[in-house]
Structures are given as structure tokens and as C-alpha cells.
Write a protein that holds these residues in place. Structure first.
Motif, PDB file in Angstrom:
ATOM      1  N   SER A 189       0.741  -1.242   0.081  1.00  0.00           N
ATOM      2  CA  SER A 189      -0.182  -0.053  -0.116  1.00  0.00           C
ATOM      3  C   SER A 189       0.812   1.361   0.005  1.00  0.00           C
ATOM      4  O   SER A 189       1.771   1.551   0.765  1.00  0.00           O
ATOM      5  CB  SER A 189      -0.884   0.061   1.353  1.00  0.00           C
ATOM      6  OG  SER A 189      -1.603   0.836   1.173  1.00  0.00           O
ATOM      7  N   LEU A 190       0.795   2.064  -0.960  1.00  0.00           N
ATOM      8  CA  LEU A 190       1.357   3.408  -1.145  1.00  0.00           C
ATOM      9  C   LEU A 190       0.204   4.403  -0.558  1.00  0.00           C
ATOM     10  O   LEU A 190      -0.902   4.531  -1.394  1.00  0.00           O
ATOM     11  CB  LEU A 190       1.822   3.742  -2.512  1.00  0.00           C
ATOM     12  CG  LEU A 190       2.608   2.629  -3.072  1.00  0.00           C
ATOM     13  CD1 LEU A 190       3.151   3.184  -4.506  1.00  0.00           C
ATOM     14  CD2 LEU A 190       3.767   2.264  -2.519  1.00  0.00           C
ATOM     15  N   HIS A 191       0.434   5.302   0.286  1.00  0.00           N
ATOM     16  CA  HIS A 191      -0.744   6.251   0.865  1.00  0.00           C
ATOM     17  C   HIS A 191      -0.249   7.446   1.422  1.00  0.00           C
ATOM     18  O   HIS A 191       0.813   7.115   2.100  1.00  0.00           O
ATOM     19  CB  HIS A 191      -1.716   5.139   1.766  1.00  0.00           C
ATOM     20  CG  HIS A 191      -0.952   4.451   2.823  1.00  0.00           C
ATOM     21  ND1 HIS A 191      -0.370   3.183   2.557  1.00  0.00           N
ATOM     22  CD2 HIS A 191      -0.403   4.857   3.863  1.00  0.00           C
ATOM     23  CE1 HIS A 191       0.269   2.763   3.748  1.00  0.00           C
ATOM     24  NE2 HIS A 191       0.427   3.746   4.661  1.00  0.00           N
ATOM     25  N   GLU A 192      -1.227   8.143   1.861  1.00  0.00           N
ATOM     26  CA  GLU A 192      -0.806   9.236   2.753  1.00  0.00           C
ATOM     27  C   GLU A 192      -0.791   8.667   4.109  1.00  0.00           C
ATOM     28  O   GLU A 192      -1.512   8.083   4.477  1.00  0.00           O
ATOM     29  CB  GLU A 192      -1.894  10.362   2.585  1.00  0.00           C
ATOM     30  CG  GLU A 192      -1.562  11.520   3.322  1.00  0.00           C
ATOM     31  CD  GLU A 192      -2.356  12.794   3.008  1.00  0.00           C
ATOM     32  OE1 GLU A 192      -2.512  13.869   3.569  1.00  0.00           O
ATOM     33  OE2 GLU A 192      -3.292  12.675   1.746  1.00  0.00           O
ATOM     34  N   SER A 193       0.299   9.417   4.793  1.00  0.00           N
ATOM     35  CA  SER A 193       0.829   8.852   6.256  1.00  0.00           C
ATOM     36  C   SER A 193      -0.415   8.918   7.016  1.00  0.00           C
ATOM     37  O   SER A 193      -1.176  10.066   7.237  1.00  0.00           O
ATOM     38  CB  SER A 193       1.832   9.910   6.505  1.00  0.00           C
ATOM     39  OG  SER A 193       2.151   9.183   8.059  1.00  0.00           O
ATOM     40  N   GLY A 194      -0.644   7.744   7.882  1.00  0.00           N
ATOM     41  CA  GLY A 194      -1.584   7.797   8.951  1.00  0.00           C
ATOM     42  C   GLY A 194      -1.098   8.560  10.101  1.00  0.00           C
ATOM     43  O   GLY A 194      -2.113   8.567  11.161  1.00  0.00           O
ATOM     44  N   THR A 201      -3.380   4.052   9.953  1.00  0.00           N
ATOM     45  CA  THR A 201      -2.549   2.863  10.066  1.00  0.00           C
ATOM     46  C   THR A 201      -1.646   2.843   8.693  1.00  0.00           C
ATOM     47  O   THR A 201      -1.493   3.681   8.032  1.00  0.00           O
ATOM     48  CB  THR A 201      -3.414   1.869  10.143  1.00  0.00           C
ATOM     49  OG1 THR A 201      -4.289   1.669   8.995  1.00  0.00           O
ATOM     50  CG2 THR A 201      -4.145   1.510  11.300  1.00  0.00           C
ATOM     51  N   GLY A 202      -1.014   2.034   8.880  1.00  0.00           N
ATOM     52  CA  GLY A 202      -0.191   1.769   7.488  1.00  0.00           C
ATOM     53  C   GLY A 202       1.337   1.974   7.703  1.00  0.00           C
ATOM     54  O   GLY A 202       1.664   2.913   6.639  1.00  0.00           O
ATOM     55  N   PHE A 203       1.953   1.943   8.786  1.00  0.00           N
ATOM     56  CA  PHE A 203       3.443   2.464   8.792  1.00  0.00           C
ATOM     57  C   PHE A 203       4.326   1.355   8.528  1.00  0.00           C
ATOM     58  O   PHE A 203       4.158   0.255   8.202  1.00  0.00           O
ATOM     59  CB  PHE A 203       3.464   2.875  10.271  1.00  0.00           C
ATOM     60  CG  PHE A 203       2.506   3.929  10.513  1.00  0.00           C
ATOM     61  CD1 PHE A 203       2.865   5.397  10.387  1.00  0.00           C
ATOM     62  CD2 PHE A 203       1.370   3.757  11.165  1.00  0.00           C
ATOM     63  CE1 PHE A 203       2.078   6.318  10.528  1.00  0.00           C
ATOM     64  CE2 PHE A 203       0.827   4.745  11.695  1.00  0.00           C
ATOM     65  CZ  PHE A 203       0.980   6.169  11.278  1.00  0.00           C
ATOM     66  N   GLU A 204       5.585   1.746   8.237  1.00  0.00           N
ATOM     67  CA  GLU A 204       6.696   0.876   7.710  1.00  0.00           C
ATOM     68  C   GLU A 204       6.787  -0.438   8.597  1.00  0.00           C
ATOM     69  O   GLU A 204       7.314  -1.589   8.292  1.00  0.00           O
ATOM     70  CB  GLU A 204       7.933   1.656   7.493  1.00  0.00           C
ATOM     71  CG  GLU A 204       7.832   2.594   6.836  1.00  0.00           C
ATOM     72  CD  GLU A 204       7.828   4.017   7.345  1.00  0.00           C
ATOM     73  OE1 GLU A 204       8.322   4.926   7.033  1.00  0.00           O
ATOM     74  OE2 GLU A 204       7.198   3.985   8.518  1.00  0.00           O
ATOM     75  N   ASN A 205       6.334  -0.316   9.723  1.00  0.00           N
ATOM     76  CA  ASN A 205       6.650  -1.364  11.037  1.00  0.00           C
ATOM     77  C   ASN A 205       5.654  -2.367  10.806  1.00  0.00           C
ATOM     78  O   ASN A 205       5.591  -3.443  11.487  1.00  0.00           O
ATOM     79  CB  ASN A 205       7.060  -1.174  12.217  1.00  0.00           C
ATOM     80  CG  ASN A 205       5.853  -0.163  12.809  1.00  0.00           C
ATOM     81  OD1 ASN A 205       4.767   0.040  12.139  1.00  0.00           O
ATOM     82  ND2 ASN A 205       5.930   0.102  14.214  1.00  0.00           N
ATOM     83  N   GLU A 206       4.719  -2.197   9.997  1.00  0.00           N
ATOM     84  CA  GLU A 206       3.585  -3.084   9.847  1.00  0.00           C
ATOM     85  C   GLU A 206       3.828  -3.914   8.695  1.00  0.00           C
ATOM     86  O   GLU A 206       3.609  -3.742   7.569  1.00  0.00           O
ATOM     87  CB  GLU A 206       2.130  -2.498   9.604  1.00  0.00           C
ATOM     88  CG  GLU A 206       1.706  -1.366  10.846  1.00  0.00           C
ATOM     89  CD  GLU A 206       0.448  -0.509  10.375  1.00  0.00           C
ATOM     90  OE1 GLU A 206      -0.150  -0.970   9.566  1.00  0.00           O
ATOM     91  OE2 GLU A 206       0.333   0.666  10.787  1.00  0.00           O
ATOM     92  N   THR A 207       4.751  -5.264   9.337  1.00  0.00           N
ATOM     93  CA  THR A 207       5.090  -5.993   8.155  1.00  0.00           C
ATOM     94  C   THR A 207       4.445  -7.486   8.060  1.00  0.00           C
ATOM     95  O   THR A 207       5.038  -8.318   7.232  1.00  0.00           O
ATOM     96  CB  THR A 207       6.620  -6.110   8.097  1.00  0.00           C
ATOM     97  OG1 THR A 207       7.007  -6.544   9.384  1.00  0.00           O
ATOM     98  CG2 THR A 207       7.141  -4.618   7.875  1.00  0.00           C
ATOM     99  N   GLY A 208       3.462  -7.725   8.969  1.00  0.00           N
ATOM    100  CA  GLY A 208       2.880  -9.082   8.835  1.00  0.00           C
ATOM    101  C   GLY A 208       3.297  -9.836  10.057  1.00  0.00           C
ATOM    102  O   GLY A 208       4.083  -9.222  10.861  1.00  0.00           O
ATOM    103  N   THR A 209       2.752 -10.926  10.452  1.00  0.00           N
ATOM    104  CA  THR A 209       3.016 -11.849  11.664  1.00  0.00           C
ATOM    105  C   THR A 209       3.178 -13.351  11.132  1.00  0.00           C
ATOM    106  O   THR A 209       2.250 -13.745  10.065  1.00  0.00           O
ATOM    107  CB  THR A 209       1.964 -11.531  12.498  1.00  0.00           C
ATOM    108  OG1 THR A 209       2.311 -12.042  13.878  1.00  0.00           O
ATOM    109  CG2 THR A 209       0.566 -11.997  12.292  1.00  0.00           C
ATOM    110  N   GLY A 210       3.681 -13.877  11.934  1.00  0.00           N
ATOM    111  CA  GLY A 210       3.705 -15.652  11.533  1.00  0.00           C
ATOM    112  C   GLY A 210       4.128 -15.745  10.219  1.00  0.00           C
ATOM    113  O   GLY A 210       5.361 -15.355   9.902  1.00  0.00           O
TER     114      GLY A 210
END
Length: 378
Positions: A189-194, A201-210
């Protein structure tokens, strides 16, 4: 190229409310501009009828109690609200037939992915899709049913790997939520900063889990991000990751609320970078299902989606709007004459801040996500 445009006259027969920013007339205007350019007769197949979406598909993501409330409110003759489910507020009004309308758009997205996986189509574009904010049990951001998740779940159930790219100005939070713990779907997702912008939401550290660690990718962009910076984010993050992941199907949400004249957002892109991204996506030669999304200046929406549909069909368009379309929009108060914009550069101070932010994001993604995707699939 074998292409399909999913369009129904019923897309524009509902209403979120006179004062609501989401105007469903956008679909008719987009289709009329495509028609004016000759893109609905001979350029691809226009699909106006397709199967309805059933509970089995909807329940692949949405909770049974939430769907039950949607159906109940859809059939009600008086106004209803249930804030637990995000229904009935200013953002997500309960209007006559709102669930029917959501299902109509969702069915269009399901049909788009079916066409590119079962009927040999190279591209299929559902204008009335892109409801990326709908959550499992809650409406959000004008979205009641998450059409992309429902359609992608069909693909995953058939063993397909999917890359989902979202270039709407808002973070695709509902889609990220659905696939946050799986490596079968890469979400970008490329988007305006949350930091200051919905949905937060949608920051660089949101990279998934498991198993999904590294398969959720976010590039938050500061206000005043312009064409060159938007293309930089795409070229240095989205394009190489999609190419390395090499999915069976590419699903894209191509909202037009990133445009600099959109009334609800603060990004500053134009048709220049939008067209560039469409051409690059086509060049990947991956079966491609596109859905509409946001955009609150209706002429921007019409221009953007006409450009996308022309690109899918390999058609070069005149930079000036056809006279017949200009005549159509003039009584509506629109004085637009041009399809294409010149490349836009933000003021220097704003641009420097946006550049610093995007370079920081790219560096973080290269450090955390690239080793996973390039290492496993490159």
C-alpha cells in the motif's frame, strides 16, 4: 490483450446522501468518458451482467453476525444504526439498498478475478470495487463489504498466490488485516501517512506476523508528495517486490484520490505518475484484476480510470477531452478540457520533507521486507 470492463448502470442508482463526499455518479462519468474516446466499442469487452455474490463468498472474510445486521438494515423501511458495526453514522450511512449495492460491487470484483484466472483474460477492471476499509465485523471508510478480500480468498482457496497493490490515498487497512498472517498474499500500500490521516494505520513497521512476516508492505507518504516521489516509491518498493514475488494474479486498487486537486487528501500527484504506474503494471504481464476505489473529484476519477482502461488495451489517447464529454460535463459546472496533466513538482520545502520521509520508508522496507521477498522468491 484480452480485456474486460465490469460496468453496470446500477452502479450509479444508489445514493450515500446529498452531502456525502462519495458520489456514485462517478461511475457513469467514467464510463461516458471511456465511451467518448471509443473505448467501450471494440476496446475490450464490457461486462454488464454477472453472477451475484453469495453468503459462502462473503463469509470467507466477514463475520456471520455482521452480515446478518447488514441484511437486516438493508430490508428496513426506516433509518437504522448500529455503531458497534460502524453502521448508520455520517461516514457509513444506511441508505436504501446499501447492502445490495455493496454486493453488486463485490460480485463485480469476484467476476474480474474469475475472468483473468478461468477465461484467459489478461486484464479485468471493475469500476465499482475497491472497498479496502471494510473489516471483518465493521463498516469503515464508506466500505461495507471488502470486495478485494472476498475475491482474493477465492483465489487463495484455489491455490493461487496473489499480489495486492493499493495506490489509493488511504491505507488499505481492511485488506492488510485479512492477510496479515499469510505468505499467500503480498499486500503493498502506497498512501498518505496515517500520522494525521484516516485510517491512522499503514506504517513501515506493519510487516505481517507469523507466516506473513514480510508480506505486508506499507509506504506512508507525507502530504505534498508529488509525481516524482510517488513514482520513486513505486519503482523502488512496489515494482521490484511484485516482480520478485511473481504472483499468479495481480489485484490492484487504483483509487484517484491521490490527485492534487482531490478535496479530501493532501498528496499532489497527477495523471503523469498515475499513467506511468499503469504502464509499468501492464508490463509485468501478470493476469491483472483492477478495482476502482476512492476519488472525490468526479472528473479526476473519470480521467484516471479512462487512462487505466486505455492502458490495459494499449490505446493512446488524445490529451484533450473529447468535445462530446466536455458538452456533457459543462452543465454540471465542470470546465475541464484536458485529459492529461503536466508533471507536477511540489514547493521546495514541502517536497524536501516528503522526500526525506519516502527515503526513510524505502530504507526501512529494504532492511526488513526485501530480505524476505527477494530471498524467498527473487
Amino acid at each position: 490483450m484480452k480485456t474486460a470492463l465490469i460496468y453496470s448502470k446500477d452502479f450509479s442508482t444508489y445514493c450515500f446522501g446529498v452531502d456525502h463526499p462519495f458520489k456514485l455518479q462517478r461511475y457513469r462519468l467514467a464510463f461516458e468518458l471511456m465511451r467518448a474516446y471509443g473505448l467501450t466499442d471494440g476496446a475490450g469487452k464490457v461486462v454488464g451482467e454477472y453472477p451475484v455474490v453469495g453468503d459462502e463468498d462473503l463469509l470467507s472474510f466477514h463475520a456471520p453476525d455482521y452480515l446478518a445486521r447488514l441484511k437486516e438494515f438493508n430490508a428496513a423501511s426506516e433509518p437504522r444504526a448500529d455503531f458497534l458495526y460502524g453502521l448508520g453514522d455520517v461516514e457509513n450511512p444506511v441508505f436504501p439498498g446499501f447492502f445490495d449495492w455493496a454486493c453488486l460491487g463485490t460480485a463485480g470484483t469476484v467476476e474480474a478475478v474469475r475472468l483473468v484466472t478461468e477465461e484467459g483474460f489478461d486484464c479485468a477492471f471493475n469500476l465499482a470495487g475497491g472497498w479496502h476499509h471494510a473489516h471483518r465485523s465493521r463498516a469503515s471508510g464508506f466500505s461495507y463489504v471488502n470486495d478485494a478480500v472476498v475475491a482474493i480468498n477465492r483465489l487463495v482457496a484455489k491455490g493461487k498466490r496473489v499480489a495486492y497493490l493499493d495506490i489509493d490515498a488511504h491505507h488499505g487497512d481492511g485488506v492488510q488485516e485479512a492477510f496479515y498472517d499469510t505468505d499467500r498474499v503480498l499486500t503493498i500500500s502506497l498512501h498518505e501517512s496515517g500520522i494525521y490521516f484516516f485510517p491512522g494505520t499503514g506504517f513501515e513497521n506493519e510487516t505481517g506476523t507469523g507466516r506473513g512476516k514480510g508480506y505486508a508492505v506499507n509506504v506512508p507518504l507525507l502530504g505534498h508528495t508529488d509525481d516524482a516521489l510517488f513514482m520513486k516509491a513505486f519503482d523502488e518498493v512496489a515494482f521490484p517486490l511484485i516482480a520478485a514475488y511473481d504472483p499468479d494474479v495481480l489485484v490492484t486498487q487504483i483509487g484517484a484520490d491521490t490527485f492534487r486537486t482531490d478535496p479530501l487528501t493532501r498528496l499532489e500527484i497527477t495523471t503523469h505518475s498515475y499513467s506511468y504506474i499503469m504502464r509499468k503494471l501492464k508490463a509485468l504481464r501478470i493476469p491483472w484484476a483492477a478495482v476502482g476505489g476512492g476519488g472525490y473529484d468526479m472528473i479526476n476519477v473519470a480521467r484516471a480510470w479512462t487512462i487505466a482502461w486505455a492502458c490495459m488495451n494499449g490505446v493512446e489517447l488524445s490529451p484533450r477531452l473529447p468535445a462530446s464529454f466536455v458538452e456533457l460535463i459543462a452543465p454540471l459546472g465542470y470546465g475541464n478540457r484536458m485529459l492529461l496533466d503536466a508533471m507536477h513538482w511540489s514547493p521546495e520545502d514541502d517536497r524536501n520533507r516528503a522526500l526525506d520521509a519516502v527515503e526513510k520508508s524505502i530504507a526501512a522496507i529494504r532492511a526488513t521486507v526485501f530480505p524476505v521477498i527477494i530471498g524467498c522468491h527473487g
